[in-house]
Design a protein around this motif. Structure first.
Motif, PDB file in Angstrom:
ATOM      1  N   LEU A  11       0.872  -1.177   0.000  1.00 45.32           N
ATOM      2  CA  LEU A  11       0.000   0.000   0.000  1.00 45.32           C
ATOM      3  C   LEU A  11       0.901   1.217   0.000  1.00 45.32           C
ATOM      4  O   LEU A  11       1.689   1.418   0.936  1.00 45.32           O
ATOM      5  CB  LEU A  11      -0.942   0.021   1.201  1.00 45.32           C
ATOM      6  N   TYR A  12       0.836   1.983  -1.069  1.00 47.83           N
ATOM      7  CA  TYR A  12       1.656   3.171  -1.230  1.00 47.83           C
ATOM      8  C   TYR A  12       0.846   4.387  -0.788  1.00 47.83           C
ATOM      9  O   TYR A  12      -0.280   4.581  -1.242  1.00 47.83           O
ATOM     10  CB  TYR A  12       2.077   3.315  -2.695  1.00 47.83           C
ATOM     11  N   ILE A  13       1.413   5.183   0.111  1.00 49.06           N
ATOM     12  CA  ILE A  13       0.783   6.452   0.494  1.00 49.06           C
ATOM     13  C   ILE A  13       1.303   7.502  -0.470  1.00 49.06           C
ATOM     14  O   ILE A  13       2.462   7.916  -0.414  1.00 49.06           O
ATOM     15  CB  ILE A  13       1.090   6.836   1.956  1.00 49.06           C
ATOM     16  N   ASP A  14       0.439   7.899  -1.378  1.00 47.30           N
ATOM     17  CA  ASP A  14       0.789   8.864  -2.407  1.00 47.30           C
ATOM     18  C   ASP A  14       0.875  10.268  -1.820  1.00 47.30           C
ATOM     19  O   ASP A  14       1.650  11.097  -2.289  1.00 47.30           O
ATOM     20  CB  ASP A  14      -0.265   8.803  -3.524  1.00 47.30           C
ATOM     21  N   ILE A  23       3.764  -0.862   3.822  1.00 50.33           N
ATOM     22  CA  ILE A  23       3.280   0.464   3.433  1.00 50.33           C
ATOM     23  C   ILE A  23       4.514   1.256   3.034  1.00 50.33           C
ATOM     24  O   ILE A  23       5.526   1.237   3.747  1.00 50.33           O
ATOM     25  CB  ILE A  23       2.558   1.168   4.596  1.00 50.33           C
ATOM     26  N   THR A  24       4.440   1.932   1.906  1.00 50.22           N
ATOM     27  CA  THR A  24       5.563   2.749   1.455  1.00 50.22           C
ATOM     28  C   THR A  24       5.074   4.158   1.134  1.00 50.22           C
ATOM     29  O   THR A  24       3.875   4.396   0.955  1.00 50.22           O
ATOM     30  CB  THR A  24       6.239   2.156   0.202  1.00 50.22           C
ATOM     31  N   LEU A  25       6.019   5.070   1.061  1.00 49.83           N
ATOM     32  CA  LEU A  25       5.744   6.443   0.625  1.00 49.83           C
ATOM     33  C   LEU A  25       7.056   7.072   0.219  1.00 49.83           C
ATOM     34  O   LEU A  25       8.127   6.523   0.475  1.00 49.83           O
ATOM     35  CB  LEU A  25       5.046   7.255   1.726  1.00 49.83           C
ATOM     36  N   ALA A  26       6.990   8.230  -0.398  1.00 47.96           N
ATOM     37  CA  ALA A  26       8.181   8.989  -0.783  1.00 47.96           C
ATOM     38  C   ALA A  26       8.113  10.355  -0.107  1.00 47.96           C
ATOM     39  O   ALA A  26       7.036  10.919   0.063  1.00 47.96           O
ATOM     40  CB  ALA A  26       8.236   9.155  -2.309  1.00 47.96           C
ATOM     41  N   VAL A  27       9.273  10.850   0.307  1.00 45.00           N
ATOM     42  CA  VAL A  27       9.377  12.174   0.915  1.00 45.00           C
ATOM     43  C   VAL A  27      10.402  12.968   0.119  1.00 45.00           C
ATOM     44  O   VAL A  27      11.505  12.481  -0.123  1.00 45.00           O
ATOM     45  CB  VAL A  27       9.839  12.091   2.391  1.00 45.00           C
ATOM     46  N   GLU A  34       9.455   9.181  10.442  1.00 46.72           N
ATOM     47  CA  GLU A  34      10.369   8.413  11.294  1.00 46.72           C
ATOM     48  C   GLU A  34       9.758   8.211  12.678  1.00 46.72           C
ATOM     49  O   GLU A  34       9.871   7.130  13.256  1.00 46.72           O
ATOM     50  CB  GLU A  34      11.717   9.120  11.390  1.00 46.72           C
ATOM     51  N   LYS A  35       9.093   9.238  13.195  1.00 46.94           N
ATOM     52  CA  LYS A  35       8.463   9.153  14.525  1.00 46.94           C
ATOM     53  C   LYS A  35       7.400   8.057  14.573  1.00 46.94           C
ATOM     54  O   LYS A  35       7.236   7.382  15.586  1.00 46.94           O
ATOM     55  CB  LYS A  35       7.840  10.505  14.879  1.00 46.94           C
ATOM     56  N   ILE A  36       6.675   7.858  13.467  1.00 44.78           N
ATOM     57  CA  ILE A  36       5.620   6.840  13.460  1.00 44.78           C
ATOM     58  C   ILE A  36       6.149   5.463  13.056  1.00 44.78           C
ATOM     59  O   ILE A  36       5.376   4.530  12.880  1.00 44.78           O
ATOM     60  CB  ILE A  36       4.408   7.247  12.606  1.00 44.78           C
ATOM     61  N   GLY A  37       7.477   5.340  12.920  1.00 48.90           N
ATOM     62  CA  GLY A  37       8.082   4.033  12.725  1.00 48.90           C
ATOM     63  C   GLY A  37       8.529   3.686  11.320  1.00 48.90           C
ATOM     64  O   GLY A  37       9.008   2.574  11.085  1.00 48.90           O
ATOM     65  N   MET A  38       8.410   4.597  10.380  1.00 50.28           N
ATOM     66  CA  MET A  38       8.854   4.287   9.018  1.00 50.28           C
ATOM     67  C   MET A  38      10.374   4.379   8.931  1.00 50.28           C
ATOM     68  O   MET A  38      10.995   5.157   9.643  1.00 50.28           O
ATOM     69  CB  MET A  38       8.182   5.219   8.015  1.00 50.28           C
TER      70      MET A  38
END
Length: 156
Positions: free
Chosen positions: A89-92, A125-129, A141-145
């Motif tokens: 699941l990618y968080i766009d 779950i992935t996302l890009a920053v 990072e705080k929420i564990g990613m």
């Protein structure tokens, strides 16, 4: 607070928040992002809202006002035959309205997305920053990613 799938009634609020996010990105990378625009049009949002493969979740208050959103997309891995196949699941895009920040809405949205990803049989779950979006990076990072990979560039 309630978290639910976005509906057509949420489109104006989604556009407002998409504009907030765009301005953050335009300030970081004006060479790429165009200030005053949004990532999606009203018509594209209507299509996304109806698409179960690209769910949009909204956090709303007791008046059903949108306080934040998470645009997601289901993806099947791998990109090549040398990787184990799995669903992701990618968080766009994830945003909390600036008027509601500091109330743990982003954390609750992420917890909801995690539960949905598990329910849908996802491995991750992935996302890009974007580099330079330090506040977002610290939040994730705080929420564990954790960093999985990096995309690097050389501008010509």
């Amino acid at each position: 607070m309630n978290i639910r799938r976005a509906s057509e009634n949420d489109i104006d609020s989604l556009i407002k928040l998409l504009q907030e996010v765009l301005e953050i990105h335009a300030n970081i990378r004006p060479d790429i992002f165009i200030s005053g625009t949004t990532k999606y049009t009203r018509e594209e949002l209507l299509q996304k809202i109806a698409n179960d493969e690209e769910p949009i979740y909204v956090a709303v208050n007791e008046n059903d006002d949108v306080m934040g959103y998470a645009f997601c997309a289901l993806r099947n891995q791998p990109f090549s035959t040398n990787m184990v196949p799995f669903k992701s699941l990618y968080i766009d895009d994830l945003c909390v309205d600036s008027n509601y920040r500091g109330q743990h809405i982003g954390e609750q949205l992420f917890e909801y997305v995690k539960a949905e990803a598990k329910r849908l049989g996802c491995y991750e779950i992935t996302l890009a920053v974007w580099a330079g979006n330090d506040g977002a990076e610290k939040f994730y990072e705080k929420i564990g990613m954790k960093t999985k990979e990096r995309i690097m560039e050389y501008i010509l």
